[in-house]
Motif scaffolding. Sequence first.
Motif, mmCIF file in Angstrom:
data_model
loop_
_atom_site.group_PDB
_atom_site.id
_atom_site.type_symbol
_atom_site.label_atom_id
_atom_site.label_comp_id
_atom_site.label_asym_id
_atom_site.label_seq_id
_atom_site.Cartn_x
_atom_site.Cartn_y
_atom_site.Cartn_z
ATOM 1 N N PRO A 139 65.142 6.209 106.570
ATOM 2 C CA PRO A 139 66.578 6.207 106.872
ATOM 3 C C PRO A 139 67.276 7.402 106.246
ATOM 4 N N ARG A 140 68.312 7.903 106.929
ATOM 5 C CA ARG A 140 69.188 8.921 106.345
ATOM 6 C C ARG A 140 70.251 8.198 105.535
ATOM 7 N N GLN A 141 70.618 8.774 104.383
ATOM 8 C CA GLN A 141 71.515 8.035 103.498
ATOM 9 C C GLN A 141 72.610 8.923 102.924
ATOM 10 N N PHE A 142 73.808 8.345 102.833
ATOM 11 C CA PHE A 142 74.929 8.930 102.110
ATOM 12 C C PHE A 142 75.167 8.085 100.870
ATOM 13 N N GLY A 143 75.338 8.748 99.735
ATOM 14 C CA GLY A 143 75.618 8.031 98.503
ATOM 15 C C GLY A 143 74.359 7.718 97.726
ATOM 16 N N PRO A 144 74.524 6.946 96.647
ATOM 17 C CA PRO A 144 75.740 6.241 96.230
ATOM 18 C C PRO A 144 76.883 7.195 95.871
ATOM 19 N N ALA A 145 78.092 6.790 96.221
ATOM 20 C CA ALA A 145 79.282 7.597 95.988
ATOM 21 C C ALA A 145 80.447 6.691 95.657
ATOM 22 N N ARG A 146 81.396 7.223 94.911
ATOM 23 C CA ARG A 146 82.583 6.464 94.547
ATOM 24 C C ARG A 146 83.804 7.365 94.671
ATOM 25 N N GLY A 147 84.941 6.759 95.033
ATOM 26 C CA GLY A 147 86.204 7.479 95.002
ATOM 27 C C GLY A 147 86.660 8.021 96.336
ATOM 28 N N ARG A 148 87.980 8.022 96.529
ATOM 29 C CA ARG A 148 88.597 8.489 97.767
ATOM 30 C C ARG A 148 88.207 9.930 98.100
ATOM 31 N N ALA A 149 87.943 10.734 97.084
ATOM 32 C CA ALA A 149 87.605 12.143 97.311
ATOM 33 C C ALA A 149 86.320 12.309 98.113
ATOM 34 N N GLN A 150 85.493 11.253 98.201
ATOM 35 C CA GLN A 150 84.239 11.330 98.957
ATOM 36 C C GLN A 150 84.424 10.995 100.440
ATOM 37 N N SER A 151 85.658 10.721 100.866
ATOM 38 C CA SER A 151 85.885 10.261 102.239
ATOM 39 C C SER A 151 85.473 11.300 103.277
ATOM 40 N N LEU A 152 85.811 12.553 103.052
ATOM 41 C CA LEU A 152 85.458 13.587 104.032
ATOM 42 C C LEU A 152 83.951 13.756 104.143
ATOM 43 N N ARG A 153 83.261 13.716 103.019
ATOM 44 C CA ARG A 153 81.796 13.809 103.047
ATOM 45 C C ARG A 153 81.200 12.619 103.793
ATOM 46 N N MET A 154 81.768 11.457 103.578
ATOM 47 C CA MET A 154 81.287 10.263 104.279
ATOM 48 C C MET A 154 81.475 10.399 105.785
ATOM 49 N N LEU A 155 82.656 10.859 106.207
ATOM 50 C CA LEU A 155 82.922 11.016 107.638
ATOM 51 C C LEU A 155 82.027 12.089 108.248
#
Length: 300
Positions: A139-155
Amino acid sequence: MAQPPSLLPELVRRRLEPLMLVARAVRAGAVKGDRRSIKRGTSIEFADYRNYAAGDDLRQLDWNIYARLERPYIKLLEDEEDLAVHILLDASASMDFPAAGLPDQHKLLFAKRIAAGLAYLALTSGDRLTVAALRAGAPRQFGPARGRAQSLRMLHFLGQVGTDGMVNLDAALAEFAQRARPGLTLLISDMFSLDGQYRDGLNALLSRGHEVAIVHVLAREELEPQVTGDLSLVDVETTLQQEVTLDGAMLAVYQRRLQSWRDELRADCRRRGAHYFPLVTDAAWESLILRDMRRAGLVK
């Protein structure tokens, strides 16, 4: 060049701002967050004592009690912790449907929008977010991540996810259960899997302490096929071919079996204490979060 479709429109994002994901019992967190926990940790609020056990942190030993009683006791302190939120996105080939026309009803795009909304809630609440795209191979994975600042990377991560091959849900869920910290795990999938099996994987998640929700995504055309006559159907994941004649009687049989399958999924989830949300891609995806999950107590 056409712009890629927006996964999280501004209007929806503003409606999500005041909300957060919740679980029946907050799972053990790794760092301090915004949630009060029944876990005993390292904050300054005293909770209780327990007997010392080999391997305990000696810094938590109450030396005053030890001096008086000559017995070692560990101070238990109430902690604040984050919620681990895991979003598992089915990116197998069957999610690439319908292949043409009505792009907003494409299953993978619909699922990615749901994933984006749920992930945004987790990030803005200070939760520990992982997003995994389940597809052929690892699987391809994002994170673990925390905080609103990670929203653009998540999208950006979700925007790059495409469909590929076949996924064995049993194996994928069991593997994830072994390596992921227990938390709130949300599977977004059409539930088309090798041999139709998913129960062992679901049980593996639940037995490891995950609270599980299945978001079952189907296209309207899968519920109400618009084709008739003599057809040669090819499975997009296995390439197996089946010759069928689809008339009114056969269509009625198909729809009864489809409804029976969805009812069985719902009953399985209810028996195991998991949540089940059936969705069709011609609905407003945000209603899952703003209405259905709020009613179920997963969002507040």
